[in-house]
Design a protein around this motif. Structure first.
Motif: not given
Length: 393
Positions: A82-95
């Motif tokens: 599930l942490g892997g999908f948090f990375k998607m959200i986090l990277m979009y926030h820090k894009r």
């Protein structure tokens, strides 16, 4: 000159494997795909929710009967997943910050093509090291740790159906169908459907960890390369004709300032993730050890998985320690550049300030508080073992 003639190419060409993983994992910070990623991330998250909910439900049922081993078995796998999908959200926030990191790498690679051979040798060696260890080596590590689960399940199923009259079926991650008898999970077509579904989730697992974590390692390695390059540039500046020395030193100062800005971008992009893996890895190492020693007997899959967890926290600590050590070493290299041969007082004063600034170590921190280095790695292992001992007692 055509792009094909350049030796040093953009990030997306130099590190194709990491770029592919970032793109497939909806993490690559391309402004042209922002809307696509914004629409795709919820779809990917929704696609894995049935598996996550079934695991959480089974953990709840295990909690009701005090089956701690089963809870730990599930949590060891589902937490990082599930942490892997948090990375998607986090990277979009820090894009925006992530895109600036890529732009800086592309800018430097473009400059390397116009440098003298001595600089190209430095860049060539650093990029080769990153490709071997931070890209391919990391991809092999992640793939081994995760794909051991489906590969062993496939191998055992093939062996049993080939050589046994009453073959026993093996799932990728053993999971009971909610509100059914436990043996129904091996019935057709549930078994086959869940096997394919878990294999799909395993692929996403691999992609997320290769891309995001690999990008961090490559970013830190490039910061180290930048420091090597401008230290060499200062040494070369001291050998230049008198009228060129000042201009070259100013160029080195500009590159030093760009390095500080670049490291700030890395810090801003990854500091939340570093804090999360600091906490999560301690728990994961502890739970993996508990499952191996107190579970249902020795399990090679979890042994490999705990090794991967150790590597997963070791590498960020190692990269951060390397950056910190090299940042301090630059002050010695500045001081030893040969400035005493230069009579220009402006140059001497500039080098004095450069040395003073370089004496402040560059630290990568988690949550902007906890510095990553090898001392932290040792502390994590000690804390994990202490938690494991407490859990056993």
């Amino acid at each position: 000159m055509a792009d094909e003639e350049f030796e040093f190419k953009p990030f997306s060409v130099t590190y194709k494997l990491i770029t592919f993983a970032l793109s497939v994992g909806m993490i690559y910070p391309n402004p042209k795909t922002e809307k696509w990623r914004l629409a795709s991330i919820p779809i990917l998250v929704a696609s894995i929710m049935p598996l996550a909910l079934m695991i959480f439900y089974d953990m709840y049922k295990s909690w009701m009967v005090k089956d701690i081993v089963n809870i730990i078995r599930h949590s060891t796998v589902v937490g990082p997943f599930l942490g892997g999908f948090f990375k998607m959200i986090l990277m979009y926030h820090k894009r925006i910050q992530a895109k600036e990191i890529l732009d800086e790498i592309d800018r430097d690679h473009d400059l390397f093509n116009e440098c003298a051979d001595i600089y190209k040798d430095i860049a060539r060696a650093a990029i080769k090291n990153s490709q071997v260890y931070s890209e391919r080596g990391w991809a092999i590590t992640v793939s081994t740790c995760v794909m051991t689960f489906p590969v062993m399940a496939i191998a055992l199923n093939i062996y049993n159906f080939t050589f046994k009259s009453e073959p026993e079926k093996y799932m990728i991650h053993d999971l009971v169908l909610p509100e059914t008898e436990s043996e129904l999970r091996f019935e057709t077509p549930y078994f086959e459907a869940m096997f394919l579904y878990m294999f799909y989730c395993s692929i996403l697992y691999v992609v997320n960890f290769i891309g995001y974590d690999g990008f961090f390692g490559l970013s830190i390695n490039h910061a180290c390369l930048k420091m090597d390059m401008y230290c060499k540039a200062l040494e070369e500046a001291m050998l230049a004709p008198g009228e060129e020395v000042c201009g070259r030193v100013i160029g080195v100062i500009k590159e030093q300032c760009r390095l500080f800005r670049y490291v700030d971008l890395i810090q801003d992009t990854f500091n939340i993730w570093l804090g999360i893996i600091f906490i999560a890895t301690m728990i994961q190492i502890c739970t993996c050890l508990y499952h191996i020693t107190e579970g249902y007997g020795f399990d090679l899959r979890y042994m490999i998985f705990v090794s991967g967890a150790v590597i997963h926290i070791y590498l960020p600590c190692r990269y951060a320690a390397k950056l910190k050590a090299l940042s301090v070493e630059t002050s010695n290299r500045f001081y030893s550049c040969g400035w005493e041969q230069i009579d220009d007082q402006r140059v001497r004063r500039m080098i004095l300030f450069m040395v003073a600034r370089a004496q402040t170590p560059i630290a990568i921190t988690a949550f902007n508080m906890l510095a990553f280095d090898m001392e932290l790695f040792t502390s994590i292992l000690q804390s994990s073992y202490s938690m494991f001992t407490l859990l056993r007692s």
